[in-house]
Design a protein around this motif. Structure first.
Motif, PDB file in Angstrom:
ATOM      1  N   MET A  17      -2.326   2.951   4.330  1.00  8.74           N
ATOM      2  CA  MET A  17      -1.030   3.399   4.147  1.00  8.74           C
ATOM      3  C   MET A  17      -1.402   4.590   2.831  1.00  8.74           C
ATOM      4  O   MET A  17       0.429   4.693   3.144  1.00  8.74           O
ATOM      5  CB  MET A  17      -0.146   2.166   3.372  1.00  8.74           C
ATOM      6  CG  MET A  17      -0.186   0.906   4.808  1.00  8.74           C
ATOM      7  SD  MET A  17       0.416   1.590   5.972  1.00  8.74           S
ATOM      8  CE  MET A  17       2.723   1.499   5.441  1.00  8.74           C
ATOM      9  N   THR A  18      -2.093   4.956   2.046  1.00  6.28           N
ATOM     10  CA  THR A  18      -1.686   6.251   1.561  1.00  6.28           C
ATOM     11  C   THR A  18      -2.178   7.540   2.121  1.00  6.28           C
ATOM     12  O   THR A  18      -1.499   8.483   1.733  1.00  6.28           O
ATOM     13  CB  THR A  18      -2.073   5.908  -0.083  1.00  6.28           C
ATOM     14  OG1 THR A  18      -3.410   5.919   0.375  1.00  6.28           O
ATOM     15  CG2 THR A  18      -1.478   4.762  -0.606  1.00  6.28           C
ATOM     16  N   GLU A  19      -2.280   7.327   3.591  1.00  4.09           N
ATOM     17  CA  GLU A  19      -2.903   8.288   4.158  1.00  4.09           C
ATOM     18  C   GLU A  19      -4.263   9.380   3.560  1.00  4.09           C
ATOM     19  O   GLU A  19      -3.875  10.334   2.837  1.00  4.09           O
ATOM     20  CB  GLU A  19      -1.329   9.395   4.597  1.00  4.09           C
ATOM     21  CG  GLU A  19      -1.123   8.607   5.639  1.00  4.09           C
ATOM     22  CD  GLU A  19       0.378  10.039   6.065  1.00  4.09           C
ATOM     23  OE1 GLU A  19       0.589  10.304   7.256  1.00  4.09           O
ATOM     24  OE2 GLU A  19       1.292   9.928   5.311  1.00  4.09           O
ATOM     25  N   PRO A  20      -5.135   8.704   2.835  1.00  3.43           N
ATOM     26  CA  PRO A  20      -6.320   9.254   2.199  1.00  3.43           C
ATOM     27  C   PRO A  20      -6.967  10.406   2.857  1.00  3.43           C
ATOM     28  O   PRO A  20      -7.503   9.942   4.500  1.00  3.43           O
ATOM     29  CB  PRO A  20      -7.441   7.868   1.588  1.00  3.43           C
ATOM     30  CG  PRO A  20      -6.802   7.289   2.889  1.00  3.43           C
ATOM     31  CD  PRO A  20      -5.174   7.054   3.171  1.00  3.43           C
ATOM     32  N   ARG A  21      -7.276  11.420   2.201  1.00  2.00           N
ATOM     33  CA  ARG A  21      -8.692  12.109   3.310  1.00  2.00           C
ATOM     34  C   ARG A  21      -9.473  11.722   2.885  1.00  2.00           C
ATOM     35  O   ARG A  21     -10.705  11.216   3.623  1.00  2.00           O
ATOM     36  CB  ARG A  21      -8.722  13.278   2.525  1.00  2.00           C
ATOM     37  CG  ARG A  21      -6.376  13.997   2.660  1.00  2.00           C
ATOM     38  CD  ARG A  21      -6.882  15.408   2.370  1.00  2.00           C
ATOM     39  NE  ARG A  21      -7.444  16.325   3.186  1.00  2.00           N
ATOM     40  CZ  ARG A  21      -8.221  17.375   3.113  1.00  2.00           C
ATOM     41  NH1 ARG A  21      -7.434  18.525   2.243  1.00  2.00           N
ATOM     42  NH2 ARG A  21      -8.565  18.320   3.941  1.00  2.00           N
ATOM     43  N   GLY A  39       0.868  -1.331  -0.069  1.00  2.00           N
ATOM     44  CA  GLY A  39       0.090  -0.078   0.295  1.00  2.00           C
ATOM     45  C   GLY A  39       0.876   0.768  -0.254  1.00  2.00           C
ATOM     46  O   GLY A  39       0.625   2.390  -0.293  1.00  2.00           O
ATOM     47  N   ALA A  40       1.918   0.985   0.580  1.00  2.00           N
ATOM     48  CA  ALA A  40       3.246   2.178   0.038  1.00  2.00           C
ATOM     49  C   ALA A  40       4.251   2.448  -1.460  1.00  2.00           C
ATOM     50  O   ALA A  40       5.257   2.992  -0.906  1.00  2.00           O
ATOM     51  CB  ALA A  40       3.723   2.134   1.830  1.00  2.00           C
ATOM     52  N   PHE A  41       3.375   1.736  -1.888  1.00  2.00           N
ATOM     53  CA  PHE A  41       4.201   1.725  -3.158  1.00  2.00           C
ATOM     54  C   PHE A  41       4.775   2.843  -3.815  1.00  2.00           C
ATOM     55  O   PHE A  41       6.419   2.891  -4.223  1.00  2.00           O
ATOM     56  CB  PHE A  41       3.987   0.718  -4.058  1.00  2.00           C
ATOM     57  CG  PHE A  41       2.584   0.903  -5.309  1.00  2.00           C
ATOM     58  CD1 PHE A  41       2.068   0.815  -4.074  1.00  2.00           C
ATOM     59  CD2 PHE A  41       3.355   1.153  -6.552  1.00  2.00           C
ATOM     60  CE1 PHE A  41       0.820   1.679  -5.171  1.00  2.00           C
ATOM     61  CE2 PHE A  41       2.587   2.060  -7.009  1.00  2.00           C
ATOM     62  CZ  PHE A  41       0.969   2.162  -6.785  1.00  2.00           C
ATOM     63  N   ASP A  80       8.834   8.318   1.751  1.00  2.00           N
ATOM     64  CA  ASP A  80       9.552   8.318   2.667  1.00  2.00           C
ATOM     65  C   ASP A  80      10.098   7.816   3.451  1.00  2.00           C
ATOM     66  O   ASP A  80       9.249   5.970   3.731  1.00  2.00           O
ATOM     67  CB  ASP A  80       8.595   9.523   2.896  1.00  2.00           C
ATOM     68  CG  ASP A  80       7.170   9.734   3.213  1.00  2.00           C
ATOM     69  OD1 ASP A  80       7.082   7.791   2.422  1.00  2.00           O
ATOM     70  OD2 ASP A  80       6.030   9.832   4.145  1.00  2.00           O
ATOM     71  N   ASP A  81       9.780   7.662   5.117  1.00  2.00           N
ATOM     72  CA  ASP A  81       9.753   6.865   6.020  1.00  2.00           C
ATOM     73  C   ASP A  81       8.224   6.560   6.648  1.00  2.00           C
ATOM     74  O   ASP A  81       7.651   7.645   6.741  1.00  2.00           O
ATOM     75  CB  ASP A  81      10.721   6.898   7.051  1.00  2.00           C
ATOM     76  CG  ASP A  81      10.898   6.150   8.327  1.00  2.00           C
ATOM     77  OD1 ASP A  81      10.048   5.163   7.683  1.00  2.00           O
ATOM     78  OD2 ASP A  81      10.982   6.195   9.233  1.00  2.00           O
ATOM     79  N   TYR A  82       7.489   5.181   5.717  1.00  2.00           N
ATOM     80  CA  TYR A  82       6.345   5.230   6.669  1.00  2.00           C
ATOM     81  C   TYR A  82       6.103   4.231   7.495  1.00  2.00           C
ATOM     82  O   TYR A  82       5.326   3.803   7.665  1.00  2.00           O
ATOM     83  CB  TYR A  82       5.525   4.359   5.361  1.00  2.00           C
ATOM     84  CG  TYR A  82       6.107   3.594   4.269  1.00  2.00           C
ATOM     85  CD1 TYR A  82       6.494   2.709   5.194  1.00  2.00           C
ATOM     86  CD2 TYR A  82       6.914   3.671   3.667  1.00  2.00           C
ATOM     87  CE1 TYR A  82       6.545   1.028   4.535  1.00  2.00           C
ATOM     88  CE2 TYR A  82       7.601   2.671   2.938  1.00  2.00           C
ATOM     89  CZ  TYR A  82       6.866   1.241   3.376  1.00  2.00           C
ATOM     90  OH  TYR A  82       7.768  -0.072   3.064  1.00  2.00           O
TER      91      TYR A  82
END
Length: 234
Positions: A150-154, A102-104, A108-110
């Motif tokens: 993991m994409t920090e969605p709004r 999900g962070a592909f 940055d550091d996730y």
């Protein structure tokens, strides 16, 4: 300003419209729920919003930006994530590897996001090294939603997040959705378990034949005798 404002959506398959003028709008931090009978256009609406289906007429505005017919990969960078109903995890990958997928797009550091997902979906922490295909249906759904986080969605779009789950897991998924929303993430979901979903909804949209039949707060729709009789089983 609305987080999401979809106006007069017309879309469908093979030149035939399923949506015939659907309007959907939610504010930041709200839970919106789309309910209605089979074939009403519920899942079609989510696919149109996420660029998986071409919109022939109408517009979609996300956080003030017109995203009508934008490709899905660009929508992720605009703050929208989508969890489909089926085939929504990598079965042979571990829980942790699914989340990392999900962070592909991140460079940055996730690691803090992984911690955040494990905090919300605590049952996954002990199963982080287990293949997702070995999990229960409810736990796989947690993985799918966690990966989208993991994409920090709004705005998080969920298509039938409790489909096929036991009542116990259904309640647990709804509790997790409330927890995600409490962190400030807007949620728009399609649900067959209409009564339970409307109980947690700030806004509800009842679709029928590709059009809005009723739009109100979740509680107002639950209290409406016509909605109850026609769409909620009495």
């Amino acid at each position: 300003m609305s987080l999401l404002a979809a106006t007069n959506l017309h879309a469908g398959y093979g030149g035939m419209n399923i949506l015939e003028g659907v309007d959907i709008a939610i504010d930041a931090g709200e839970i919106g729920v789309i309910v209605g009978p089979n074939g009403a256009g519920k899942s079609t609406t989510l696919k149109a919003l996420f660029g998986l289906l071409r919109i022939g007429e109408g517009s979609v505005v996300l956080n003030g930006v017109d995203i009508t017919n934008a490709p899905p990969d660009s929508l992720v960078s605009h703050g929208m994530s989508f969890v489909p109903q089926e085939k929504n995890v990598f079965l042979t990958l571990s829980v942790h590897e699914n989340l990392e997928m999900g962070a592909f797009i991140r460079r940055d550091d996730y690691s803090h996001l992984l911690d955040h997902v494990y905090d919300i979906f605590e049952p996954l922490k002990a199963k982080r090294n287990q293949p997702a295909g070995e999990l229960s249906g409810g736990q796989r759904q947690m993985v799918a939603i966690g990966r989208a986080m993991m994409t920090e969605p709004r705005l998080l779009l969920l298509d039938e997040p409790t489909a096929g789950l036991s009542p116990l897991f259904m309640s647990e998924i709804f509790d997790r959705i409330i927890a995600i929303n409490a962190t400030g993430v807007g949620i728009l979901m399609v649900e067959q378990n209409a009564k339970q979903a409307l109980k947690i909804a700030h806004r509800g949209f009842v679709l029928a034949s590709g059009q809005n039949r009723f739009t109100d707060t979740g509680q107002a729709l639950l209290d409406d005798p016509e909605v109850a009789r026609s769409f909620l089983g009495g």
